[in-house]
Design a protein around this motif. Structure first.
Motif, mmCIF file in Angstrom:
data_model
loop_
_atom_site.group_PDB
_atom_site.id
_atom_site.type_symbol
_atom_site.label_atom_id
_atom_site.label_comp_id
_atom_site.label_asym_id
_atom_site.label_seq_id
_atom_site.Cartn_x
_atom_site.Cartn_y
_atom_site.Cartn_z
ATOM 1 N N SER A 1 0.768 2.397 13.120
ATOM 2 C CA SER A 1 0.020 2.268 11.864
ATOM 3 C C SER A 1 0.951 2.377 10.655
ATOM 4 C CB SER A 1 -1.086 3.317 11.796
ATOM 5 O OG SER A 1 -0.559 4.618 11.947
ATOM 6 N N ILE A 2 1.932 3.245 10.711
ATOM 7 C CA ILE A 2 2.902 3.403 9.618
ATOM 8 C C ILE A 2 3.793 2.167 9.523
ATOM 9 C CG2 ILE A 2 4.865 4.755 8.761
ATOM 10 C CD1 ILE A 2 2.132 6.175 8.543
ATOM 11 N N GLN A 3 4.187 1.628 10.666
ATOM 12 C CA GLN A 3 5.009 0.415 10.665
ATOM 13 C C GLN A 3 4.290 -0.749 9.992
ATOM 14 O OE1 GLN A 3 6.852 -0.635 14.478
ATOM 15 N NE2 GLN A 3 6.343 1.421 15.174
ATOM 16 N N ILE A 4 3.004 -0.886 10.272
ATOM 17 C CA ILE A 4 2.213 -1.978 9.689
ATOM 18 C C ILE A 4 2.127 -1.820 8.172
ATOM 19 C CG2 ILE A 4 -0.115 -2.949 9.537
ATOM 20 C CD1 ILE A 4 -0.324 -2.319 12.613
ATOM 21 N N VAL A 5 1.797 -0.635 7.697
ATOM 22 C CA VAL A 5 1.701 -0.393 6.253
ATOM 23 C C VAL A 5 3.060 -0.610 5.588
ATOM 24 C CG1 VAL A 5 1.263 1.353 4.482
ATOM 25 C CG2 VAL A 5 -0.278 1.156 6.447
ATOM 26 N N THR A 6 4.106 -0.148 6.216
ATOM 27 C CA THR A 6 5.453 -0.308 5.662
ATOM 28 C C THR A 6 5.831 -1.777 5.538
ATOM 29 O OG1 THR A 6 6.136 1.830 6.560
ATOM 30 C CG2 THR A 6 7.888 0.271 6.013
ATOM 31 N N GLU A 7 5.525 -2.560 6.558
ATOM 32 C CA GLU A 7 5.860 -3.985 6.516
ATOM 33 C C GLU A 7 5.051 -4.713 5.449
ATOM 34 O OE1 GLU A 7 7.677 -7.641 7.306
ATOM 35 O OE2 GLU A 7 8.291 -5.569 7.615
ATOM 36 N N ILE A 8 3.782 -4.428 5.333
ATOM 37 C CA ILE A 8 2.968 -5.093 4.311
ATOM 38 C C ILE A 8 3.406 -4.659 2.911
ATOM 39 C CG2 ILE A 8 0.636 -5.307 3.344
ATOM 40 C CD1 ILE A 8 -0.368 -5.503 6.245
ATOM 41 N N SER A 9 3.776 -3.413 2.747
ATOM 42 C CA SER A 9 4.261 -2.981 1.432
ATOM 43 C C SER A 9 5.567 -3.699 1.086
ATOM 44 C CB SER A 9 4.440 -1.463 1.378
ATOM 45 O OG SER A 9 5.548 -1.043 2.140
ATOM 46 N N ARG A 10 6.393 -3.949 2.085
ATOM 47 C CA ARG A 10 7.629 -4.704 1.860
ATOM 48 C C ARG A 10 7.304 -6.130 1.433
ATOM 49 N NH1 ARG A 10 10.634 -8.372 3.864
ATOM 50 N NH2 ARG A 10 9.366 -8.720 5.713
ATOM 51 N N LEU A 11 6.344 -6.758 2.132
ATOM 52 C CA LEU A 11 5.946 -8.127 1.783
ATOM 53 C C LEU A 11 5.366 -8.213 0.372
ATOM 54 C CD1 LEU A 11 4.216 -9.171 5.140
ATOM 55 C CD2 LEU A 11 6.396 -10.042 4.242
ATOM 56 N N GLU A 12 4.626 -7.193 -0.026
ATOM 57 C CA GLU A 12 3.978 -7.166 -1.336
ATOM 58 C C GLU A 12 4.908 -6.677 -2.448
ATOM 59 O OE1 GLU A 12 0.585 -7.969 -2.371
ATOM 60 O OE2 GLU A 12 0.978 -9.155 -0.568
ATOM 61 N N GLY A 13 6.018 -6.052 -2.070
ATOM 62 C CA GLY A 13 6.932 -5.520 -3.078
ATOM 63 C C GLY A 13 6.395 -4.289 -3.779
ATOM 64 N N VAL A 14 5.630 -3.486 -3.039
ATOM 65 C CA VAL A 14 5.063 -2.256 -3.588
ATOM 66 C C VAL A 14 5.378 -1.092 -2.658
ATOM 67 C CG1 VAL A 14 3.194 -3.496 -4.752
ATOM 68 C CG2 VAL A 14 2.810 -2.563 -2.469
ATOM 69 N N GLU A 15 5.126 0.103 -3.139
ATOM 70 C CA GLU A 15 5.285 1.286 -2.304
ATOM 71 C C GLU A 15 4.076 1.386 -1.362
ATOM 72 O OE1 GLU A 15 7.901 3.377 -2.151
ATOM 73 O OE2 GLU A 15 8.893 2.066 -3.598
ATOM 74 N N PRO A 16 4.259 1.924 -0.163
ATOM 75 C CA PRO A 16 3.145 2.026 0.787
ATOM 76 C C PRO A 16 1.910 2.726 0.215
ATOM 77 C CG PRO A 16 5.193 2.479 1.921
ATOM 78 C CD PRO A 16 5.525 2.375 0.443
ATOM 79 N N PHE A 17 2.109 3.761 -0.598
ATOM 80 C CA PHE A 17 0.965 4.499 -1.142
ATOM 81 C C PHE A 17 0.163 3.676 -2.152
ATOM 82 C CE2 PHE A 17 4.516 5.667 -3.905
ATOM 83 C CZ PHE A 17 3.974 5.456 -5.159
ATOM 84 N N GLU A 18 0.711 2.547 -2.597
ATOM 85 C CA GLU A 18 0.003 1.683 -3.535
ATOM 86 C C GLU A 18 -0.999 0.767 -2.821
ATOM 87 O OE1 GLU A 18 2.420 0.126 -6.960
ATOM 88 O OE2 GLU A 18 4.064 0.836 -5.664
ATOM 89 N N LEU A 19 -0.912 0.675 -1.507
ATOM 90 C CA LEU A 19 -1.847 -0.138 -0.727
ATOM 91 C C LEU A 19 -3.098 0.677 -0.415
ATOM 92 C CD1 LEU A 19 0.683 -1.715 1.801
ATOM 93 C CD2 LEU A 19 -0.425 -2.848 -0.133
ATOM 94 N N PRO A 20 -4.200 -0.014 -0.118
ATOM 95 C CA PRO A 20 -5.397 0.723 0.285
ATOM 96 C C PRO A 20 -5.157 1.455 1.607
ATOM 97 C CG PRO A 20 -5.733 -1.645 0.512
ATOM 98 C CD PRO A 20 -4.391 -1.464 -0.111
#
Length: 74
Positions: A8-27
């Motif tokens: 679950s952390i890997q998925i959030v980390t990868e999407i935050s990388r794609l979005e150019g944001v910090e993981p905590f900025e995602l829902p």
């Protein structure tokens, strides 16, 4: 030997990388999928499945996780 981050952390980390944001900025991923079950069922070599996958939508992406713990983000 360092342990690998939960799936679950890997998925959030990868999407935050794609979005150019910090993981905590995602829902919260928990709003889309039961992260504890995801990590338990698909996130380790001890996973009980020999085949199959699960797909869900998160932060505007479709995430597909295979029984091997590998994931695709589209």
């Amino acid at each position: 030997m360092a342990s690998q981050a939960p799936l679950s952390i890997q998925i959030v980390t990868e999407i935050s990388r794609l979005e150019g944001v910090e993981p905590f900025e995602l829902p919260p991923l928990e709003d889309c999928v039961d992260t504890e079950s995801l990590d338990t069922l698909f996130g380790s070599s001890d996973a009980p499945f020999h085949a199959g996958s699960v797909s869900f939508h998160y932060a505007g992406y479709e995430v597909t996780v295979s029984h091997t713990g590998e994931f695709e983000i589209a």
